[in-house]
Enzyme design. Structure first.
Site, PDB file in Angstrom:
ATOM      1  N   THR A 206      22.501  41.313  42.575  1.00 18.57           N
ATOM      2  CA  THR A 206      22.037  40.951  43.913  1.00 18.57           C
ATOM      3  C   THR A 206      20.522  40.933  43.972  1.00 18.57           C
ATOM      4  O   THR A 206      19.874  41.749  43.334  1.00 18.57           O
ATOM      5  CB  THR A 206      22.516  42.031  44.933  1.00 18.57           C
ATOM      6  N   ARG A 234      37.277  38.401  46.169  1.00 18.33           N
ATOM      7  CA  ARG A 234      36.511  39.590  46.586  1.00 18.33           C
ATOM      8  C   ARG A 234      35.170  39.166  47.206  1.00 18.33           C
ATOM      9  O   ARG A 234      34.465  38.323  46.691  1.00 18.33           O
ATOM     10  CB  ARG A 234      36.272  40.482  45.375  1.00 18.33           C
ATOM     11  N   VAL A 235      34.844  39.761  48.320  1.00 13.63           N
ATOM     12  CA  VAL A 235      33.550  39.547  48.967  1.00 13.63           C
ATOM     13  C   VAL A 235      32.877  40.903  49.113  1.00 13.63           C
ATOM     14  O   VAL A 235      33.516  41.879  49.510  1.00 13.63           O
ATOM     15  CB  VAL A 235      33.739  38.873  50.347  1.00 13.63           C
ATOM     16  N   ASP A 237      29.116  43.216  50.191  1.00 18.36           N
ATOM     17  CA  ASP A 237      28.358  43.510  51.411  1.00 18.36           C
ATOM     18  C   ASP A 237      27.316  42.439  51.742  1.00 18.36           C
ATOM     19  O   ASP A 237      26.916  42.293  52.903  1.00 18.36           O
ATOM     20  CB  ASP A 237      27.631  44.853  51.265  1.00 18.36           C
ATOM     21  N   THR A 257      21.505  46.810  48.046  1.00 18.81           N
ATOM     22  CA  THR A 257      21.994  46.313  46.765  1.00 18.81           C
ATOM     23  C   THR A 257      22.808  47.431  46.137  1.00 18.81           C
ATOM     24  O   THR A 257      22.645  48.602  46.470  1.00 18.81           O
ATOM     25  CB  THR A 257      20.824  45.862  45.859  1.00 18.81           C
ATOM     26  N   GLY A 258      23.696  47.046  45.256  1.00 17.85           N
ATOM     27  CA  GLY A 258      24.567  48.049  44.659  1.00 17.85           C
ATOM     28  C   GLY A 258      26.011  47.791  45.023  1.00 17.85           C
ATOM     29  O   GLY A 258      26.398  46.650  45.318  1.00 17.85           O
ATOM     30  N   GLY A 260      28.905  47.047  46.793  1.00 14.49           N
ATOM     31  CA  GLY A 260      29.049  46.485  48.129  1.00 14.49           C
ATOM     32  C   GLY A 260      30.088  47.163  48.989  1.00 14.49           C
ATOM     33  O   GLY A 260      29.892  47.349  50.194  1.00 14.49           O
TER      34      GLY A 260
HETATM   35  N1  GLY Z   1      25.924  44.309  46.614  1.00 17.42           N
HETATM   36  C1  GLY Z   1      26.521  43.165  46.136  1.00 17.42           C
HETATM   37  C2  GLY Z   1      27.962  43.245  45.976  1.00 17.42           C
HETATM   38  O1  GLY Z   1      28.526  44.319  45.880  1.00 17.42           O
HETATM   39  O2  GLY Z   1      28.588  42.201  45.926  1.00 17.42           O
END
Ligand code: GLY
Length: 345
Positions: A206, A234-235, A237, A257-258, A260
């Site tokens: 990200t 999958r989606v 954050d 970031t990290g 989600g």
């Molecule tokens: N932070 C990005 C994700 O987990 O997709």
């Protein structure tokens, strides 16, 4: 933290206060010059900030800056944001992105395939539709209608190698700090091997960017290929307004970031903004929400990385992460520098 706003007597004349093209504004007989700032996640933030600064440094809008900035990362070959990112477990790269301006306008796309600049599609969603979020085929159809080119959908060489390697075991494991350059360049099969472990957890890639322009307006953007080898559909954050990104122009801007899933659980970016509204500094606000995630995850917190960056209306900035290794780039008139974030453990 730096104080980025300074006030000068208007009697000296507005032109006298223009610093590197920044625009003086009038406030109760005082001429106020607001110094722009842009902050972006990870090492990749340096190049992204440079592009954003071309907008901000010439008096442009924060919204334009945060779009232009992360487009650089979406284009990078050796970075996992954008179409060069790792695919899902079925072999397709699917992209998420969001953008938000100083008036609570926001747009996002999720599960978008074969479009090079999801951040620009997100902006079109914001500006051209009555909606906030478009996903999947609908998002792709909208992008094509808006003139975006449909790419061929082939994986990049690195992603193809990673995927072939991953298929051998088809296992999942989050890779802490994978977004750092020294991690994202480790996409050859041998170096990916330690990254592939237990079920149900993922890699992620990200870039997030937040900016204040010379009018004092805040905006933010976030774009990702999401968790590598994720379940199809999958989606994360990044496209979820309030989770991966939030901007309240009275208070501040925050991007995450990290992992989600764990940012969504606590409505992370919105939660950080609310802490700043209560008077916390950007770093303190980020830390409080990271601590909340740590409490929720208990011993599982050791397997994930979550990070926030924030700026407030005074132009103060900060970042904080669950574990060591998160860095972020800050561009001010003084230059573009990389900062190691403070972390919980
Ligand atoms: N932070 C990005 C994700 O987990 O997709």
């Amino acid at each position: 933290m730096d104080r980025r706003k300074f006030i000068n007597l208007s009697s000296l004349g507005a032109a006298g206060f223009t610093l590197q093209g920044f625009i003086p504004t009038s406030l109760n007989g005082l001429s106020t010059t607001i110094t722009p700032i842009v902050v972006a996640t990870w090492d990749a933030g340096l190049a992204a900030n440079k592009a954003a600064w071309e907008v901000l440094g010439s008096g442009g809008k924060a919204l334009d800056a945060v779009e232009k900035g992360v487009m650089v990362t979406e284009d990078e070959m050796n970075c996992c944001v954008g179409l060069n990112g790792n695919p899902d477990r079925d072999g397709f790269v699917t992209l998420d992105a969001s953008i938000m301006d100083h008036e609570f306008n926001c747009g996002s796309v999720a599960f978008l395939e074969r479009i090079k600049h999801p951040i620009s599609v997100a902006r079109k969603v914001m500006e051209k539709t009555p909606h906030v979020m478009l996903v999947g085929q609908g998002a792709q159809q909208f992008a094509i209608e808006q003139g975006f080119k449909l790419e061929n959908g082939e994986l990049s060489k690195d992603a193809k190698n990673s995927y072939q390697n991953w298929l051998k075991n088809s296992e999942y494991k989050p890779v802490i700090n994978i977004e750092r350059k020294n991690a994202t360049t480790q996409l050859d099969a041998s170096k990916m091997a330690p990254h592939r472990l237990s079920n149900g957890e993922w890699n992620h890639d990200t870039i997030g960017m937040i900016a204040m322009d010379s009018m004092g307006n805040l905006s933010g953007s976030c774009t990702t290929s999401g968790a590598g080898f994720k379940m199809r559909g999958r989606v994360g954050d990044s496209p979820v307004i309030g989770a991966g990104l939030y901007v309240d122009n009275e208070v501040g801007a925050v991007v995450a970031t990290g992992q989600g899933e764990d940012v969504i659980r606590v409505a992370g970016s919105s939660a950080v903004v609310e802490q700043m509204r209560q008077g916390k500094t950007p770093t303190e606000a980020c830390k409080i929400v990271i601590e909340r995630i740590r409490r929720i995850k208990k011993e599982k917190a050791k397997d994930i990385q979550v990070c926030f960056i924030a700026i407030n209306k005074k132009g103060e900035y900060g970042g904080y992460s669950l574990h060591k290794g998160f860095n972020y780039a800050v561009h001010t008139p003084q230059g573009n520098t990389l900062h190691e974030a403070t972390f919980l453990d």
